[in-house]
Scaffold this motif. Structure first.
Motif, short mmCIF file in Angstrom:
data_model
loop_
_atom_site.label_atom_id
_atom_site.label_comp_id
_atom_site.label_asym_id
_atom_site.label_seq_id
_atom_site.Cartn_x
_atom_site.Cartn_y
_atom_site.Cartn_z
N GLY A 129 36.99 28.79 34.14
CA GLY A 129 35.69 28.66 33.51
C GLY A 129 35.65 28.56 32.06
O GLY A 129 34.90 28.91 31.44
N GLY A 130 36.91 27.99 31.39
CA GLY A 130 37.11 27.74 30.02
C GLY A 130 37.52 28.84 29.35
O GLY A 130 37.60 28.68 27.93
N GLU A 131 37.77 30.05 30.18
CA GLU A 131 38.20 31.24 29.15
C GLU A 131 39.36 31.58 29.71
O GLU A 131 39.84 31.38 30.63
CB GLU A 131 37.35 32.48 29.55
N ARG A 132 40.19 31.78 28.19
CA ARG A 132 41.73 32.26 28.66
C ARG A 132 41.76 33.56 29.23
O ARG A 132 41.36 34.53 29.13
CB ARG A 132 42.22 32.31 27.17
N THR A 133 42.36 33.43 30.46
CA THR A 133 42.62 34.52 31.32
C THR A 133 43.84 35.16 31.57
O THR A 133 44.76 34.13 31.98
CB THR A 133 41.95 34.17 32.65
N ALA A 134 44.30 36.17 31.56
CA ALA A 134 45.79 36.57 31.98
C ALA A 134 45.48 36.92 33.25
O ALA A 134 44.80 37.74 33.76
CB ALA A 134 45.90 37.89 30.95
N ILE A 135 46.24 36.35 34.22
CA ILE A 135 46.47 36.90 35.41
C ILE A 135 48.00 37.33 35.78
O ILE A 135 49.00 36.85 36.24
CB ILE A 135 46.33 35.52 36.33
N ASP A 140 48.59 39.94 37.84
CA ASP A 140 48.90 40.22 39.40
C ASP A 140 47.47 39.62 40.01
O ASP A 140 46.70 39.04 39.62
CB ASP A 140 49.06 41.84 39.35
N SER A 141 47.66 39.97 41.40
CA SER A 141 46.83 39.19 42.31
C SER A 141 45.55 39.70 42.19
O SER A 141 44.48 39.10 42.37
CB SER A 141 47.52 39.14 43.62
N GLN A 142 45.46 40.95 41.83
CA GLN A 142 44.11 41.70 41.74
C GLN A 142 43.48 40.96 40.56
O GLN A 142 42.14 40.64 40.78
CB GLN A 142 44.75 43.15 41.14
N ALA A 143 44.09 40.57 39.36
CA ALA A 143 43.65 39.97 38.27
C ALA A 143 42.98 38.43 38.77
O ALA A 143 41.78 38.41 38.38
CB ALA A 143 44.34 39.72 37.12
N ALA A 144 43.85 37.74 39.72
CA ALA A 144 43.30 36.71 40.46
C ALA A 144 42.16 36.81 41.20
O ALA A 144 41.16 35.99 40.87
CB ALA A 144 44.45 35.89 40.98
N ILE A 145 42.22 37.84 41.84
CA ILE A 145 40.94 38.14 42.85
C ILE A 145 39.57 38.24 41.80
O ILE A 145 38.50 37.72 42.31
CB ILE A 145 41.05 39.23 43.69
N SER A 146 39.78 39.08 40.93
CA SER A 146 38.51 39.46 40.26
C SER A 146 38.29 38.23 39.25
O SER A 146 37.13 38.17 38.89
CB SER A 146 38.70 40.80 39.40
N ALA A 147 39.03 37.26 39.12
CA ALA A 147 38.64 36.20 38.37
C ALA A 147 37.99 35.10 39.42
O ALA A 147 37.82 34.02 39.01
CB ALA A 147 39.88 35.34 37.62
N GLY A 148 37.89 35.58 40.66
CA GLY A 148 37.15 34.70 41.75
C GLY A 148 38.28 33.80 42.29
O GLY A 148 37.83 32.88 42.92
#
Ligand SMILES: Nc1ncnc2c1ncn2[C@@H]1O[C@H](COP(=O)(O)OP(=O)(O)OP(=O)(O)O)[C@@H](O)[C@H]1O
Ligand SMILES: Nc1ncnc2c1ncn2[C@@H]1O[C@H](COP(=O)(O)OP(=O)(O)OP(=O)(O)O)[C@@H](O)[C@H]1O
Ligand SMILES: [Mg+2]
Ligand SMILES: [Mg+2]
Lengths: 521, 364, 372, 306
Positions: free
Chosen positions: A76-82, A84-92
């Motif tokens: 969504g335009g924001e730089r996101t560190a992923i 682990d999968s937990q981070a991916a899940i919370s990033a939707g």
């Protein structure tokens, strides 16, 4: 829960996902090389590429399953560190993996809540999930019994569970890695309806598939990968299957099977009143009869789990049954006492099993050992009564690998280090070059890229043209339609009817596969 | 494709692992107030410093080769035979019965007969666990553990009641006839002008063990049966597809495993004590598990691991003899060796691999 | 066998089963989490040693207990380090821990106490006392329930009740809590857990840590509850029996209790009836019936006939020998060794006859590797 | 310097190895001398240890345990100038002293005391493993019990069949409880480390126990009725003291020369009444004089009273 506003963190104008300069190496293998891609919000975006092109790896990085060596991810335009999968899940982000990540002996409900429980105790979480599941099921036509064990579900249903898992976690971006590889046409259609629904809800979908028709049907844009590199993204409307195939493989590919009419000879395989009961006491085959003649391909269509596997196992000699089977007019033993896979091979039956990784190959064996696998008693592979002739096997393997274009053509490479398509070619090379009277083929092109599919289909037809009998089992209706000379449809352990490919269509076969017997068989 | 050269894999990494194990052992020795350098010198000299030392080291190694191969062959069929201890004990019974039944004129006759006896008895003791696994699915780990206890009871009964020489305080058979005496290294090497210690227990069974290593290799990597065993070990479903009978493979591989464990008795019962005594196996069956695991179930690996454990056993005895270090310290050293070379292998391997990869990239 | 004897045997069985049960549940948590553990024996041994040492020095059994559990957790974490973090072979690591404990307990014990690895005997507050339940004396008179209460239920040490309570607790944790769900999942399919956003590594460490606690309690009970001090190798193979019980129980808590109690009862019986004689004709009859049963059930294939027939032949041989040595109506003394081996023989028989195939947690024994 | 070799059980086995160790230590403390020692780990080391000590000039070399016999047979002739002492076994060589004990006589005495101390008429015996040596203890014990009370019942248990049978106090305790529940109120333990569990349980359950080999009365004062002492320590001490010129030959240690006996000290002083003391002293005298002959299990490998 669906309308819970999660959009706040996203900039609606920006692409849903943007990957920049992603690289990933597995030891010496460079799976992804400096890949950049951007996916619009609310789009269905396809990714195509040959086996081993790096599609799954790229998506796994996006999902936090693997860590990229280099590159950035923007959600969504924001730089996101992923990390682990937990981070991916919370990033939707939600993902349906190529190989399902389900706990086989858990119920559907347990699999759905796993990792998304509400509290330390299970009961409330399960109750809540049960309610939400019913709602989701209604909303998206995703019906599954919440209390069924995964191992008792068909693959189609297992896949629904995977999708439910993602939706349960409020995924806005859904990644599907080869979702239709194991589905029937009807199930695939159903899936695409769901995907369109999701798209209409504003969700973003990434779809990896080898089936160009699906790309053309459902995607808005498509990216092509080759050998770990991104070869470009195009609007689906601006391309064609032929064009895509060429971009993927780097050469022109024949998408249609090129074959002459069959010239059936004498009957090679005769099956009469075959019945199988499995170890749990479930009747799997309820008295089926058919025959296959020399020089023809009999295609068996059907949703998987309707007895096709058992049929192949009985014919291959590792499942017992009652009834009658004659090969070239000779009866064969079905009790398992006097026969096994070895004696079937001696009777001229070759078998390309449905599940190459569990049955057809030993993944830790080297290619040459896999070429001998099942034929290790062959005199040509043995120096004398005691010793095997490994050098001869390796020499033979080199020839087979060359003729079947297995890449890399290294007999000492372990099977697990080959891509899926090349693994399948090794099995085919082993079985077809035996020059069998009868070839059993189960799901020959499952998960295989189009370049390899073309080649595999050519080989099967060529064997038929040498006057061999071929029994083809596939859930891929398109494959059945284009390869078979006759088509039998199985449902619930029975043959619902036989059709000639020229005189039927997918719709009629689809009905038969669902157990609806319109015309009398 | 390879991450690092083969020499690094087979030599460098085990070497670093061993080094770590010995450094830690040294610390333990230091902690109990002894000098680790003296200790290592005593161990090395005591196990390789003289022909007598070699004779003991190789004697223990021979035991471990047999039990290690026994565990290894079962591993190839993906079965965990914890029963080496019992199978070796019963193998000893076979050897004793053969040796005592006939007044053997010469060892060349006695050895083949005893070999057969040991193998049959050892295999026989593995038969029921194998059968229960194959036919009833009874877990081989439980049944072989139970059979270890049962064999101990059986041997106790037989040695105290049936086989004991009357008037003897010890629960042991009478001495085997002189004709069943196996040539020791001293007797074997004397004709070649090599002066080997007269009193070391190493004997011709060491050659038998080497032969078994070779036959093991031939069997596993050069024969159809070995091919079938490995296939089954890697994937039972695939083996069934290929027409390889699980029952047959389970039975055969466990019987071979039991036979190999039983053969150990040639060394310790026939070669060393020349009579059957209570608890003659002395834990070699369990050490065989470590040996097979460390040797990665490959005969060359098993041989090297057996040698290492032979060294530890003999060196440890010397340590105790001359340095007054408790004998259990040897067990600690063994544990550390197993831990570092076996379980913590990746601790060393991963960084070394990365180093090689970096190096390769720079060269490329 | 009169009622009191029965109670006494059961009482003994409970005591003997307790260390097995604690160790078995320890293994259950570890293996449910996908980490096989044949190092139960070693952890028990280390815990027994350290708890007895600390209890002997401080005179406080509770301190001893914490020390024992502590060392067991440390060893469990070592197992975790090897098999989770460094993805080593779980069997090797377990074997190593068994060796390590067998050696270190004696080396350290010797340098502390100079008693060859033995600790001084524990007295007074240095060991766990039996807990007498209220009203034992009053109720003793009531038939059946009285002795049942005062002999069997009351009068065990604290850790026996802990072990018994650990069974429902384990069941509850495994099947009724979030943690249990995740733990079971990680033993079946770690990839599913990983993609669900949960750390496989952390879960597995939790599993081995729980294993360490329970195994530690088992060792503590041996040294400070059942015996009064540590003697080298005092676990005497109980860790392996616990492992067998675990497989027997198919990795389920209540079944684990059943399996351990079975071992306990069998051992208590063989302790109680170690030297018995029976009329030869009865023995011969039993042997012949068993042999006939074996032959009868082996009609199906050549293999069955060969193996079962062979066993039947052995039974008949034994019968014939006893017949010749004591005459049909004489008394045959059943060898003590046979009675001692009976628990193990019966285990095999029960396993073969009634239990069938045990399928371990699917991901058990395999390190979780994402990237080859 | 003298040397001593302990058997597989190890020098802290609470049994004869430990007694031997005690004797050696006492000698070292009293004389300030030094001795070499080794605990065996494996059968193959018997001959090795003997040779290594003999080669290094140790003299005399004492070995604790009957299992050394065959190793000694081969080693002794190679070192005619070295003196060897073997305990519990006879080896007929000119440079060997064979020390054997009349354990059956000592066991008879403690059996007598057990029979007299028992109120229930049932006493117990816990052995380590079913081997002839233990049967020798058991047989003497039963004879003593029957001498005190011909109707007495003796419950016998062996701990196990694996070497851990000597180190399993838990099982020892459980066996004791089983015997108690069958009425036993005196238990004699001849089971090494396992015996610690027997003595402990007897103390916990408030019955009498009898220790073995060394004087174990102090372990649980008031509960250990007495101990059957087998003075291996004396044998070792004497050998060490006599040094390189000890007399070889056959050396029987029995009641007459206090090689075996029962222990009486401040810990069990209150447990033995006058009648018991008189009876046991009388029996001792009669055995020494030959009036009572205690059957030795090893003489014909059977026991008339069992
Ligand atoms: N976990 C892994 N460890 C090592 N190498 C891997 C791993 N996963 C994939 N690879 C390698 O990385 C490359 C890319 O694999 P990937 O699975 O991404 O391909 P793909 O495009 O999804 O192929 P397919 O169409 O067969 O699914 C291949 O060479 C593969 O062998
Ligand atoms: N401990 C060990 N573990 C595993 N492999 C080992 C070990 N020690 C040696 N090896 C090597 O592993 C290889 C595997 O054996 P194999 O018989 O398959 O050899 P190969 O390379 O296939 O030889 P060939 O070409 O003659 O068939 C051998 O080369 C052997 O030297
Ligand atoms: Mg993929
Ligand atoms: Mg090879």
């Amino acid at each position: 829960m669906q309308d819970a506003p999660q959009l706040g963190r996203q900039n609606t104008a920006a692409p849903a996902i943007e990957l920049r300069g992603i690289s990933k190496a597995f030891g010496p293998v460079q799976a992804n090389k400096d890949i950049s891609i951007s996916v619009e919000r609310g789009a269905i975006h396809g990714i195509v590429g040959e086996n081993g092109a790096g599609k799954s790896t790229l998506m796994s990085i996006l999902y936090g399953f693997y860590k990229a060596d280099a590159g950035e991810i923007f959600i969504g335009g924001e730089r996101t560190a992923i990390p682990d999968s937990q981070a991916a899940i919370s990033a939707g982000i939600g993902m349906v993996h190529q190989h399902f990540k389900l706990v086989e002996n858990f119920t559907v409900l347990e699999n759905v809540v796993l990792g998304a429980e509400d509290g330390a105790l299970l009961r409330p979480s399960l109750a809540k999930a049960r309610k939400l599941l019913t709602e989701l099921a209604k909303e998206y036509e995703l019906n599954v019994d919440p209390d069924a064990l995964i191992e008792n579900l068909s693959v189609g249903h297992q896949q629904r569970v995977e999708i439910l898992k993602a939706l349960y976690r409020h995924a806005d971006i859904l990644i599907l890695d080869e979702p239709t590889g194991v589905l029937t046409p009807a199930e695939a259609d159903h899936l695409f309806r769901i995907l369109r629904n999701l798209k209409n809800e504003g969700k973003t979908i990434i779809l990896i598939t080898h089936k160009l028709r699906e790309i053309m049907d459902v995607t808005d844009t498509v990216s092509v990968m080759r050998r770990g590199e991104m070869k470009g993204t195009i609007k689906t409307a601006d391309t064609s299957p032929e064009d895509l195939a060429e971009r993927m493989v780097g050469r022109k590919v024949l998408l249609q099977v090129d074959k002459t009419p069959a010239k059936p000879g004498k009957s090679v395989l005769e099956v009469k009143d075959l019945r199988v009961t499995d170890s749990k006491g479930v009747v799997r085959l309820k008295g089926i009869s058919f025959d296959v003649r020399a020089g023809e391909i009999l295609g068996i269509a059907g949703v998987s789990g309707n007895g096709q596997s058992e049929l192949l196992e009985v014919l291959g000699g590792f499942e017992t049954a009652t009834g009658d089977i004659h090969i070239n007019g000779h009866p064969i033993d079905l009790t398992g006492k006097f026969s096994d896979g070895q004696s079937r091979r001696a009777q001229g039956i070759a078998h390309v099993p449905e599940d190459r990784q569990r049955e057809g190959l030993i993944m830790d064996f080297m290619a040459w050992e896999n070429i001998a696998f099942g034929y290790h008693n062959d005199p040509a592979y043995n120096k004398n009564v005691l010793l095997m002739d490994n050098a001869a096997i390796r020499a033979d393997t080199e020839g087979k690998m060359e003729r079947f274009d297995v890449r890399p053509p290294n007999p000492r490479l372990q099977a697990k280090n080959f891509s899926g398509g090349n693994q399948q070619k090794i099995v085919l090379a082993r079985e077809i070059e035996r020059n069998p009277d009868l070839l059993l083929v189960g799901q020959p092109t499952r998960g295989v890229d189009i370049g390899a599919i073309e080649f595999i289909h050519q080989q099967i037809v060529a064997l038929r043209d040498q006057g061999k009998a071929i029994l083809l089992v596939s859930v891929e209706l398109e494959e059945i339609m284009s390869l078979s000379d006759r088509i039998a449809v199985m449902f619930d352990g029975q043959i619902m009817g036989e059709r000639l490919p020229g005189e039927t269509d997918e719709k009629e076969l689809g009905l038969l596969m669902a157990g609806m017997n319109g015309k009398a068989a | 494709m390879d991450k690092m050269p083969k020499w690094a894999d087979v030599l460098l990494i085990p070497f670093i692992n061993l080094l770590l194990a010995f450094i830690l052992s040294g610390l333990v020795i230091l902690a109990i107030g002894k000098d680790p350098l003296v200790a290592i010198k005593t161990m090395v000299e005591g196990s390789f410093g003289s022909t007598n030392a070699w004779g003991y080291t190789l004697y223990y190694a021979t035991n471990y080769i047999f039990t290690g191969l026994a565990v290894a062959i079962a591993f190839h069929a993906r079965m965990f035979n914890i029963g080496g201890e019992g199978q070796a004990a019963i193998g000893g019974l076979g050897v004793a019965l053969v040796c005592l039944a006939v007044d053997w004129p010469h060892w060349t006759l006695a050895l083949p007969a005893a070999t057969i006896g040991a193998a049959i008895f050892g295999a026989g003791w593995a038969l029921i666990p194998a059968y229960l696994q194959a036919r009833r699915g009874s877990h081989i780990v439980i049944t072989t553990i139970m059979f270890n206890f049962i064999s101990a009871a059986l041997m106790g009964y037989l040695l105290v009641n049936a086989l004991k020489e009357p008037g003897n305080m010890a629960a042991e058979t009478r001495d085997f006839p002189a004709g069943a005496h196996l040539p020791s290294f001293h007797e074997m090497l004397a004709p070649f002008g090599i002066e080997f210690s007269k009193h070391a227990p190493a004997n011709i069974s060491f050659l038998l063990a080497l032969l078994c290593c070779f036959l093991f290799w031939v069997l596993i990597w050069r024969t159809r049966l070995g091919f079938a065993i490995r296939s089954f070990g890697h994937s039972e479903t695939a083996a069934r597809y290929a027409g390889i009978s699980p029952t047959k493979i389970i039975m055969i591989s466990m019987m071979i495993s039991g036979a190999l464990a039983g053969l150990m008795a040639i060394n310790n019962v026939m070669g060393e004590s020349e009579r059957l005594i209570l608890n003659s196996v002395e834990g070699a069956g369990f050490i065989g598990i470590a040996v097979a695991l460390m040797g990665r179930s490959h005969p060359v690996g098993v041989f090297l691991a057996a040698l290492l454990f032979g060294f530890l056993t003999q060196g440890g005895a010397e340590l105790q003899l001359w340095e007054n270090i408790p004998r259990e310290l040897v067990v600690v050293i063994q544990a550390l060796v197993i831990l570092f070379t076996g379980a913590l292998d990746n601790m060393v391997r991963a960084p070394v691999e990365r180093l090689f990869l970096k190096f390769k990239k720079r060269v490329a | 066998m009169d009622f009191l004897t029965l109670i006494q045997i059961l009482d003994s069985a409970v005591r003997l089963a307790t260390p097995l049960l604690l160790a078995c549940l320890a293994g259950l948590f570890s293996e449910r989490g996908g980490i096989f553990d044949i190092g139960l024996e070693g952890k028990m041994l280390a815990a027994a040693m350290l708890s007895a040492s600390v209890a002997a020095v401080t005179g406080n059994v509770w301190l001893g207990m914490f020390a024992g559990v502590g060392i067991s957790i440390l060893l469990a974490l070592l197992h975790g380090l090897a098999s989770i973090t460094f993805r080593g072979d779980q069997l090797i690591s377990g074997v190593a821990i068994n060796f390590l404990a067998a050696g270190l307990t004696v080396v350290i014990g010797q340098s502390w106490f100079g008693l060859g690895g033995r600790t001084p005997s524990l007295m007074g507050e240095g060991r766990f006392k039996s807990l007498e339940w209220p009203l034992t004396e009053t109720l003793e008179g009531i038939p059946i329930a009285g002795p049942l209460y005062s002999e069997l239920i009351s009068g065990h040490t604290f850790l026996v009740y802990v072990a018994l309570l650990a069974v429902p607790a384990s069941w509850f944790i495994l099947f009724r809590t979030r943690f249990g769900l995740r733990l079971r999942a990680v033993g079946e399919n770690p990839a599913a857990v990983d993609t669900a956003g949960i750390s496989v590594v952390r879960l597995r460490y939790a599993a081995v840590a729980i294993c360490g606690v329970l195994c530690g309690l088992a060792g503590v009970y041996l040294a400070t509850g059942l015996a009064a001090g540590f003697v080298k190798d005092m676990t005497a193979g109980r860790g392996f029996i616990a492992l067998a019980a675990l497989i027997f129980a198919k990795w389920r808590p209540w079944h684990a209790m059943g399996a351990c109690m079975l071992f306990g009862v069998l051992e208590a019986l063989s302790n109680r009836y170690q030297s018995i004689e029976a009329p030869t004709y009865i023995i011969v009859a039993i042997l012949i019936v068993m042999a006939a049963g074996l032959v009868w059930s082996s009609r199906k294939s050549l293999l069955d006939l060969a193996v079962l027939g062979g066993v039947a032949f052995l039974l008949v041989t034994v019968g014939t020998v006893s017949l010749f040595s004591s005459g049909l109506f004489g008394q045959t003394a059943i060898p003590g060794q046979f009675i001692q081996a009976l628990p193990y023989i019966l285990t095999v028989v029960i396993l073969a006859g009634f239990v069938g195939k045990a399928t371990p947690p699917r991901a058990g024994g395999e390190p979780y590797v994402k990237e080859r | 310097d003298p040397a001593i070799i302990f058997d597989l059980g190890g020098k802290f086995d609470k049994s004869f190895n430990e007694a031997a160790f005690t004797g050696a230590t006492r000698w070292a403390e009293e004389t300030g001398g030094q001795f070499r020692e080794v605990e065996l780990q494996s059968e193959a080391q018997r001959e090795q240890a003997l040779r290594r000590f003999a080669e290094s000039g140790s003299n005399p070399i004492v070995m604790a345990g009957f299992a050394f016999a065959s190793a000694l047979e081969t080693v002794a002739p190679d070192f005619p100038d070295t003196k060897f002492v073997i305990i519990d076994m006879v080896v007929d060589q000119p440079n060997v002293r064979s020390v054997v004990f009349n354990e059956h006589e000592g066991s008879y005495l403690v059996g007598l005391l057990a029979g007299m101390a028992s109120k229930t008429g049932t006493v117990g015996f816990v052995g380590g493993m079913d081997i002839p040596l233990i049967s020798k203890f058991a047989c003497g014990y039963v004879q003593g019990v029957k001498a005190a009370n011909p109707d007495a019942n003796v419950i016998q248990n062996m701990t196990g069949t694996t070497p851990s049978a000597w180190n399993d106090p838990v099982k020892g305790g459980e066996l004791t409880r089983a015997q108690i529940s069958q009425g036993a109120d005196v238990v004699y333990a001849a089971a090494g480390g396992t015996g610690l569990g027997v003595l402990q349980t007897a103390a916990d359950e408030g019955i009498f126990s009898i220790g073995v080999d060394s004087n174990q009365n102090h372990l649980h004062p008031g509960s250990v009725l007495t101990s059957m002492t087998k003075r291996v320590d004396v044998a070792v001490y004497n050998a060490f003291t006599e040094g390189a010129d000890l007399e070889t030959g056959f050396n029987v240690l029995g009641l007459s020369n206090d090689g075996v006996g029962y222990a009486l000290d401040e810990h069990n002083d209150a447990l033995l009444n006058d009648e018991m003391r008189a009876a046991v002293d009388a029996a001792k005298a009669q055995i020494i004089s030959g009036e009572i002959s205690v059957h030795d299990y090893m003489s014909d490998e059977s026991c008339p009273v069992m």
